[in-house]
Design a protein around this motif. Structure first.
Motif, PDB file in Angstrom:
ATOM      1  N   LYS A   1       0.844  -1.256   0.022  1.00 39.08           N
ATOM      2  CA  LYS A   1       0.072  -0.137   0.108  1.00 39.08           C
ATOM      3  C   LYS A   1       0.881   1.390   0.120  1.00 39.08           C
ATOM      4  CE  LYS A   1      -3.848  -2.428   0.418  1.00 39.08           C
ATOM      5  NZ  LYS A   1      -4.869  -2.651  -0.810  1.00 39.08           N
ATOM      6  N   ASP A   2       2.131   1.162  -0.563  1.00 34.52           N
ATOM      7  CA  ASP A   2       3.013   2.404  -0.481  1.00 34.52           C
ATOM      8  C   ASP A   2       2.863   2.705  -1.980  1.00 34.52           C
ATOM      9  OD1 ASP A   2       4.741   0.758  -1.657  1.00 34.52           O
ATOM     10  OD2 ASP A   2       5.837   0.601   0.122  1.00 34.52           O
ATOM     11  N   GLU A   3       3.877   3.874  -2.244  1.00 32.89           N
ATOM     12  CA  GLU A   3       4.163   4.497  -3.511  1.00 32.89           C
ATOM     13  C   GLU A   3       4.666   3.383  -4.430  1.00 32.89           C
ATOM     14  OE1 GLU A   3       4.764   5.938  -1.020  1.00 32.89           O
ATOM     15  OE2 GLU A   3       3.723   7.862  -0.706  1.00 32.89           O
ATOM     16  N   LEU A   4       5.806   2.485  -4.053  1.00 36.20           N
ATOM     17  CA  LEU A   4       6.317   1.654  -4.710  1.00 36.20           C
ATOM     18  C   LEU A   4       5.329   0.409  -5.242  1.00 36.20           C
ATOM     19  CD1 LEU A   4       9.708   1.318  -2.954  1.00 36.20           C
ATOM     20  CD2 LEU A   4       9.294   2.403  -5.011  1.00 36.20           C
ATOM     21  N   ASP A   5       4.411   0.077  -4.054  1.00 36.29           N
ATOM     22  CA  ASP A   5       3.484  -0.780  -4.605  1.00 36.29           C
ATOM     23  C   ASP A   5       2.602  -0.456  -5.831  1.00 36.29           C
ATOM     24  OD1 ASP A   5       1.912  -3.560  -3.955  1.00 36.29           O
ATOM     25  OD2 ASP A   5       0.279  -1.901  -3.557  1.00 36.29           O
ATOM     26  N   GLN A   6       2.191   1.027  -5.601  1.00 35.89           N
ATOM     27  CA  GLN A   6       1.273   1.617  -6.555  1.00 35.89           C
ATOM     28  C   GLN A   6       2.285   1.786  -7.964  1.00 35.89           C
ATOM     29  OE1 GLN A   6       0.458   5.475  -5.357  1.00 35.89           O
ATOM     30  NE2 GLN A   6      -0.902   4.688  -3.489  1.00 35.89           N
ATOM     31  N   MET A   7       3.265   2.060  -7.884  1.00 38.92           N
ATOM     32  CA  MET A   7       4.267   1.870  -9.092  1.00 38.92           C
ATOM     33  C   MET A   7       4.253   0.440  -9.911  1.00 38.92           C
ATOM     34  SD  MET A   7       8.073   2.254  -9.786  1.00 38.92           S
ATOM     35  CE  MET A   7       8.518   0.862  -8.964  1.00 38.92           C
ATOM     36  N   ALA A   8       4.505  -0.458  -8.990  1.00 38.15           N
ATOM     37  CA  ALA A   8       4.315  -1.803  -9.533  1.00 38.15           C
ATOM     38  C   ALA A   8       2.922  -2.122 -10.153  1.00 38.15           C
ATOM     39  CB  ALA A   8       4.487  -2.800  -8.677  1.00 38.15           C
ATOM     40  N   ASN A   9       1.583  -1.659  -9.446  1.00 33.81           N
ATOM     41  CA  ASN A   9       0.502  -1.959  -9.863  1.00 33.81           C
ATOM     42  C   ASN A   9       0.115  -1.160 -11.131  1.00 33.81           C
ATOM     43  OD1 ASN A   9      -2.315  -3.005  -9.514  1.00 33.81           O
ATOM     44  ND2 ASN A   9      -2.885  -0.969  -8.885  1.00 33.81           N
ATOM     45  N   THR A  10       0.705   0.225 -11.046  1.00 31.08           N
ATOM     46  CA  THR A  10       0.523   0.767 -12.435  1.00 31.08           C
ATOM     47  C   THR A  10       1.087   0.319 -13.692  1.00 31.08           C
ATOM     48  OG1 THR A  10       0.310   2.854 -11.087  1.00 31.08           O
ATOM     49  CG2 THR A  10       0.662   3.269 -13.577  1.00 31.08           C
ATOM     50  N   PHE A  11       2.209  -0.287 -13.347  1.00 30.60           N
ATOM     51  CA  PHE A  11       2.900  -0.888 -14.481  1.00 30.60           C
ATOM     52  C   PHE A  11       2.594  -2.035 -14.836  1.00 30.60           C
ATOM     53  CE2 PHE A  11       6.036  -4.010 -15.951  1.00 30.60           C
ATOM     54  CZ  PHE A  11       6.912  -3.344 -16.705  1.00 30.60           C
TER      55      PHE A  11
ATOM     56  N   ASN B   1      -0.875  -2.680 -14.728  1.00 27.49           N
ATOM     57  CA  ASN B   1      -2.137  -2.155 -15.554  1.00 27.49           C
ATOM     58  C   ASN B   1      -1.755  -1.647 -16.851  1.00 27.49           C
ATOM     59  OD1 ASN B   1      -3.619  -2.866 -13.250  1.00 27.49           O
ATOM     60  ND2 ASN B   1      -3.652  -0.793 -12.658  1.00 27.49           N
ATOM     61  N   MET B   2      -0.571  -0.915 -17.112  1.00 30.20           N
ATOM     62  CA  MET B   2       0.046  -0.653 -18.018  1.00 30.20           C
ATOM     63  C   MET B   2       0.269  -1.901 -19.260  1.00 30.20           C
ATOM     64  SD  MET B   2       3.411   1.862 -19.181  1.00 30.20           S
ATOM     65  CE  MET B   2       4.364   0.504 -18.776  1.00 30.20           C
TER      66      MET B   2
ATOM     67  N   ASP C   1      -1.231  -4.769 -19.183  1.00 29.26           N
ATOM     68  CA  ASP C   1      -2.568  -5.463 -19.355  1.00 29.26           C
ATOM     69  C   ASP C   1      -3.185  -4.563 -20.584  1.00 29.26           C
ATOM     70  OD1 ASP C   1      -2.310  -7.373 -17.655  1.00 29.26           O
ATOM     71  OD2 ASP C   1      -3.462  -6.134 -16.026  1.00 29.26           O
ATOM     72  N   LEU C   2      -3.010  -3.129 -20.556  1.00 24.04           N
ATOM     73  CA  LEU C   2      -3.519  -2.249 -21.448  1.00 24.04           C
ATOM     74  C   LEU C   2      -2.867  -2.365 -23.125  1.00 24.04           C
ATOM     75  CD1 LEU C   2      -5.408  -0.127 -22.383  1.00 24.04           C
ATOM     76  CD2 LEU C   2      -3.843   1.563 -21.685  1.00 24.04           C
ATOM     77  N   LEU C   3      -1.172  -2.479 -22.588  1.00 24.55           N
ATOM     78  CA  LEU C   3      -0.720  -2.936 -24.124  1.00 24.55           C
ATOM     79  C   LEU C   3      -0.676  -3.972 -24.505  1.00 24.55           C
ATOM     80  CD1 LEU C   3       2.964  -1.234 -22.774  1.00 24.55           C
ATOM     81  CD2 LEU C   3       1.296  -0.129 -24.186  1.00 24.55           C
ATOM     82  N   GLU C   4      -0.872  -5.164 -23.847  1.00 24.31           N
ATOM     83  CA  GLU C   4      -1.098  -6.322 -24.415  1.00 24.31           C
ATOM     84  C   GLU C   4      -2.523  -6.476 -25.066  1.00 24.31           C
ATOM     85  OE1 GLU C   4      -0.854 -11.193 -23.037  1.00 24.31           O
ATOM     86  OE2 GLU C   4      -0.799  -9.381 -21.520  1.00 24.31           O
ATOM     87  N   GLU C   5      -3.644  -5.937 -24.557  1.00 28.78           N
ATOM     88  CA  GLU C   5      -4.757  -5.878 -24.715  1.00 28.78           C
ATOM     89  C   GLU C   5      -4.818  -5.009 -26.295  1.00 28.78           C
ATOM     90  OE1 GLU C   5      -9.543  -4.380 -23.872  1.00 28.78           O
ATOM     91  OE2 GLU C   5      -7.735  -4.028 -22.300  1.00 28.78           O
ATOM     92  N   ASN C   6      -4.090  -3.731 -26.388  1.00 31.24           N
ATOM     93  CA  ASN C   6      -4.207  -3.242 -27.527  1.00 31.24           C
ATOM     94  C   ASN C   6      -3.340  -3.950 -28.515  1.00 31.24           C
ATOM     95  OD1 ASN C   6      -5.805  -1.098 -26.474  1.00 31.24           O
ATOM     96  ND2 ASN C   6      -3.710   0.158 -25.699  1.00 31.24           N
TER      97      ASN C   6
END
Length: 462
Positions: free
Chosen positions: A209-219, A221-222, A224-229
């Protein structure tokens, strides 16, 4: 320089500076306190010596014995004339004190002096000597206890600083490893993606639940989005290639036919020219549709103005009725069929939906326009072959056709409804398809009356 090294050096440097400032302050306060106490103590001793001298009988007193009785432990008393050597020196214990430098002081003063790397409390006070000469009474006391205490304090402060610094360096290294572990994992994952040419995500054993965890989660998600596109792009290219292959094959076949018999047989010439022209138009339309779908939402040019939906429906239906010789009935159930929208895009939307209704049915087409609250509803109904329920969710997929009846001869390219959905989304509206196989299909459009807060028309209930 690595981030880990920067973290360790920065944290250690700041802590070192803080320790130096703190220890210096502690040492300064302790040193001053000890010296002030020594000065006060010496001032008391000088006062006692003066009191003893005043009470003594100057004619019979032995100043050597008198002063010795008031002498501080390991101290020294000297009588200093304005000029020349000391008149009297009284030393107890440490005889090296009598070799200390001296000077006559006319006034009263007490100081702590450093002589030969040792501390001494030295006090001067003027008195009248036996010959009625004004001399300086000097009382000197070595501050051995102060020196000893200051040495111990130095050792304690240095040891304490090392005890704090060493664990801090170790802790900083451990902390930097913990902090940088997700970043190293990210770098490793990106290198694997670069080498393997595949999409990979960062492994997350637990959420911090910290900024580094958010960074990993954002990466992730990115990714997933790139793979989907990427998959959508592959599918789009594959479908587009498949759709363009047939008209190109037809054009090539007729071109070969023209090369062999076109000049000799007028019937083949006319047939080939007509086929090539028809397929060229189809490829042009297909290309335009694909380019339209390939554009992002931000690339759409939407020109918002007041649009009369009833008038656009009548105009579009008129052209399609003449082209296909089909009856299209329009039912306007509101006195105010006005919305804020892009007129060209709405025309394109109606053309797509009415054209689909004509292609997939042989009976008349009904168009109903109604208004409820802040929305205008357009329902386009055909009484044709319908769509199976299990296929309704897929009709918005590019190049998708429901069954064999919806082929290239009776249907289009399979890009109409995806474009229609995109136009509706650009106007913040909704599209809903209801169909029953063998009975027909109704497509209902829900469009907001006002497109934005700055472009509204009066809301009048129908």
């Amino acid at each position: 320089m690595k981030i880990q090294t920067k973290i360790i050096l920065t944290s250690t440097l700041w802590l070192f500076i803080l320790l130096v400032l703190t220890n210096s302050s502690i040492y300064f306060v302790f040193n001053k306190t000890m010296k002030d106490n020594a000065i006060k103590r010496l001032d008391t001793e000088i006062s006692n010596v003066l009191e003893g001298i005043k009470q003594a009988d100057r004619s019979t007193v032995n100043y050597n014995s008198l002063l010795r009785s008031y002498l501080p432990p390991n101290g020294m008393i000297r009588i200093l004339p304005p000029n020349g050597n000391p008149i009297l020196i009284v030393v107890k214990g440490n005889t090296n004190l009598q070799h200390l430098p001296y000077s006559y002081e006319a006034g009263e003063q007490i100081n702590v002096e450093g002589i030969d790397h040792h501390l001494y409390a030295v006090g001067h006070i003027p008195i009248i000597w036996t010959n009625n000469e004004i001399v300086s009474l000097e009382v000197t006391e070595p501050l051995t206890d102060v020196e000893h205490s200051l040495r111990i304090l130095k050792i304690i402060l240095v040891v304490a600083s090392l005890v704090i610094l060493i664990p801090t360096v170790i802790g900083g290294r451990i902390l930097s490893q913990v902090i940088l572990r997700p970043i190293k994992t990210l770098i490793q994952t990106m290198e694997e993606i670069q080498n393997s040419k595949t999409f990979k995500k960062i492994r997350r054993d637990r959420s911090s639940k910290d900024e580094l965890d958010q960074m990993a989660n954002t990466f992730n998600n990115m990714m997933d989005l790139l793979e989907e596109n990427y998959k959508k792009q592959e599918q789009f290219v594959s479908d587009a290639s498949h759709e363009l292959k047939t008209p190109l094959t037809v054009v090539e076949s007729y071109a070969n036919m023209l090369k062999r018999w076109g000049m000799k047989r007028p019937d083949i010439l006319e047939e080939a020219i007509e086929a090539i022209h028809s397929e060229a138009i189809r490829m042009k339309q297909l290309t335009e549709q694909m380019l339209l779908l390939a554009k992002g939402d931000t690339q759409w040019e939407i020109k918002i103005e007041q649009v009369n939906i009833a008038a656009i429906c009548h105009e579009t239906s008129k052209y399609l009725q003449q082209a296909f010789q089909r009856e299209i009935s329009i039912h306007v159930n509101t006195d105010h069929p006005l919305i804020m929208a892009d007129e060209k895009k709405i025309k394109q939307l109606l053309y797509i939906l009415i054209d689909n209704a004509i292609k997939y049915s042989e009976k008349s087409i009904d168009i109903s326009i109604s208004r409820s609250g802040n929305f205008l509803f357009i329902a386009i109904t055909d009484y044709g072959i319908g769509i199976p329920k299990e296929e309704l969710e897929r009709v918005y997929e590019r190049f998708f056709r429901v069954d064999k009846a919806r082929n290239r001869e009776s249907g289009g390219s399979g890009l109409g409804l995806p474009i229609a959905k995109k136009i509706i989304a650009a106007h913040h509206g909704e599209i809903k398809i209801e169909s029953e196989e063998g009975k027909g299909t109704t497509v209902t459009l829900k469009l907001p009356i006002s497109f934005s807060d700055n472009s509204k028309i009066p809301l009048i209930d129908s």
